[in-house]
Design a protein around this motif. Structure first.
Motif, PDB file in Angstrom:
ATOM      1  N   TYR A  39       0.815  -1.218   0.000  1.00 15.65           N
ATOM      2  CA  TYR A  39       0.000   0.000   0.000  1.00 15.65           C
ATOM      3  C   TYR A  39       0.846   1.264   0.000  1.00 15.65           C
ATOM      4  O   TYR A  39       0.366   2.342  -0.342  1.00 15.65           O
ATOM      5  N   GLN A  40       2.111   1.148   0.449  1.00 15.27           N
ATOM      6  CA  GLN A  40       3.036   2.278   0.479  1.00 15.27           C
ATOM      7  C   GLN A  40       2.476   3.460   1.260  1.00 15.27           C
ATOM      8  O   GLN A  40       2.618   4.619   0.861  1.00 15.27           O
ATOM      9  N   LEU A  41       1.828   3.140   2.383  1.00 16.84           N
ATOM     10  CA  LEU A  41       1.261   4.190   3.222  1.00 16.84           C
ATOM     11  C   LEU A  41       1.970   4.309   4.560  1.00 16.84           C
ATOM     12  O   LEU A  41       1.897   5.357   5.199  1.00 16.84           O
ATOM     13  N   SER A  91      -7.104   5.181  -2.187  1.00 12.47           N
ATOM     14  CA  SER A  91      -5.793   5.811  -2.269  1.00 12.47           C
ATOM     15  C   SER A  91      -4.871   5.076  -3.249  1.00 12.47           C
ATOM     16  O   SER A  91      -4.188   5.698  -4.064  1.00 12.47           O
ATOM     17  N   VAL A  92      -4.859   3.757  -3.158  1.00  9.72           N
ATOM     18  CA  VAL A  92      -4.027   2.949  -4.061  1.00  9.72           C
ATOM     19  C   VAL A  92      -4.468   3.152  -5.506  1.00  9.72           C
ATOM     20  O   VAL A  92      -3.652   3.334  -6.409  1.00  9.72           O
ATOM     21  N   TRP A  93      -5.773   3.123  -5.710  1.00 15.49           N
ATOM     22  CA  TRP A  93      -6.342   3.304  -7.051  1.00 15.49           C
ATOM     23  C   TRP A  93      -5.972   4.685  -7.594  1.00 15.49           C
ATOM     24  O   TRP A  93      -5.525   4.827  -8.739  1.00 15.49           O
ATOM     25  N   ALA A  94      -6.111   5.715  -6.743  1.00 20.61           N
ATOM     26  CA  ALA A  94      -5.824   7.091  -7.179  1.00 20.61           C
ATOM     27  C   ALA A  94      -4.348   7.288  -7.485  1.00 20.61           C
ATOM     28  O   ALA A  94      -3.999   8.098  -8.354  1.00 20.61           O
ATOM     29  N   ARG A  95      -3.463   6.567  -6.779  1.00 25.58           N
ATOM     30  CA  ARG A  95      -2.026   6.716  -7.017  1.00 25.58           C
ATOM     31  C   ARG A  95      -1.523   5.842  -8.164  1.00 25.58           C
ATOM     32  O   ARG A  95      -0.348   5.838  -8.477  1.00 25.58           O
ATOM     33  N   GLY A  96      -2.419   5.058  -8.763  1.00 24.64           N
ATOM     34  CA  GLY A  96      -2.043   4.251  -9.916  1.00 24.64           C
ATOM     35  C   GLY A  96      -1.244   3.005  -9.581  1.00 24.64           C
ATOM     36  O   GLY A  96      -0.614   2.426 -10.462  1.00 24.64           O
ATOM     37  N   LEU A  97      -1.278   2.575  -8.323  1.00 24.83           N
ATOM     38  CA  LEU A  97      -0.583   1.346  -7.947  1.00 24.83           C
ATOM     39  C   LEU A  97      -1.399   0.158  -8.423  1.00 24.83           C
ATOM     40  O   LEU A  97      -2.633   0.231  -8.533  1.00 24.83           O
ATOM     41  N   SER A  98      -0.746  -0.937  -8.664  1.00 26.15           N
ATOM     42  CA  SER A  98      -1.418  -2.149  -9.114  1.00 26.15           C
ATOM     43  C   SER A  98      -1.107  -3.256  -8.115  1.00 26.15           C
ATOM     44  O   SER A  98      -0.103  -3.955  -8.235  1.00 26.15           O
ATOM     45  N   TYR A 117     -10.541  -2.684  -8.408  1.00 24.88           N
ATOM     46  CA  TYR A 117     -10.640  -1.802  -7.244  1.00 24.88           C
ATOM     47  C   TYR A 117     -12.095  -1.433  -6.966  1.00 24.88           C
ATOM     48  O   TYR A 117     -12.527  -1.393  -5.810  1.00 24.88           O
TER      49      TYR A 117
END
Length: 162
Positions: A39-41, A91-98, A117
């Motif tokens: 998630y990189q949060l 948040s993940v979706w908005a940041r373009g992470l897969s 998502y």
């Protein structure tokens, strides 16, 4: 009469969600850490504590719901946790992470798209609806908590003398 039965169904369904989710994460703590990291949060020093704590927290919520103790409070905490989970997926979706959300085990990098998502968010909104229902209507049959137990006794009907 139907509200306590609906609450029983909601209580057991939400309990099943937490118990299955928590058990799958407990069974594979390394993969759970991978999922949390993806998630990189969080800073790296918080990844393991969150990955090790979250599954047991979910299992605790599930057990409280199964036995019917503090249903309103447990449902409220469930709603807050679900809102957080929905927020991190957005948040993940908005940041373009897969990534795979790791909600029911697994997790980490994955080949997913916006549709995946959206489906995860809709699923969690459904679980959130169960939690909100239980916050409003916590009383159900077979609950051990005095504030959670439904009284299903049939009230005697007045007999009118003719």
């Amino acid at each position: 009469m139907w509200i306590p039965i609906a609450s029983l169904v909601a209580r057991l369904a939400l309990a099943a969600v937490w118990l299955v989710s928590g058990a799958l994460k407990v069974a594979d703590p390394t993969q759970t850490a991978v999922a949390v990291r993806a998630y990189q949060l969080l800073p790296e020093e918080l990844v393991r504590p969150v990955a090790n704590t979250l599954p047991f927290f979910e299992i605790g919520l599930g057990l409280l719901l199964v036995i019917g103790l503090a249903v309103r409070a447990t449902a409220s905490v469930s709603a807050v946790l679900l809102l957080v989970l929905i927020g991190v997926i957005i948040s993940v979706w908005a940041r373009g992470l897969s990534i795979d959300c790791g909600c029911f085990g697994g997790g980490g990098a994955a080949d997913v798209d916006g549709w995946d998502y959206a489906m995860e968010i809709l699923r969690d909104v459904g679980f959130l609806a169960l939690a909100i229902w239980l916050t409003v209507f916590p009383r159900s049959p077979f609950a051990l908590g005095l504030g959670s137990r439904a009284n299903l006794a049939v009230r005697p009907q007045r007999v009118l003398a003719e």
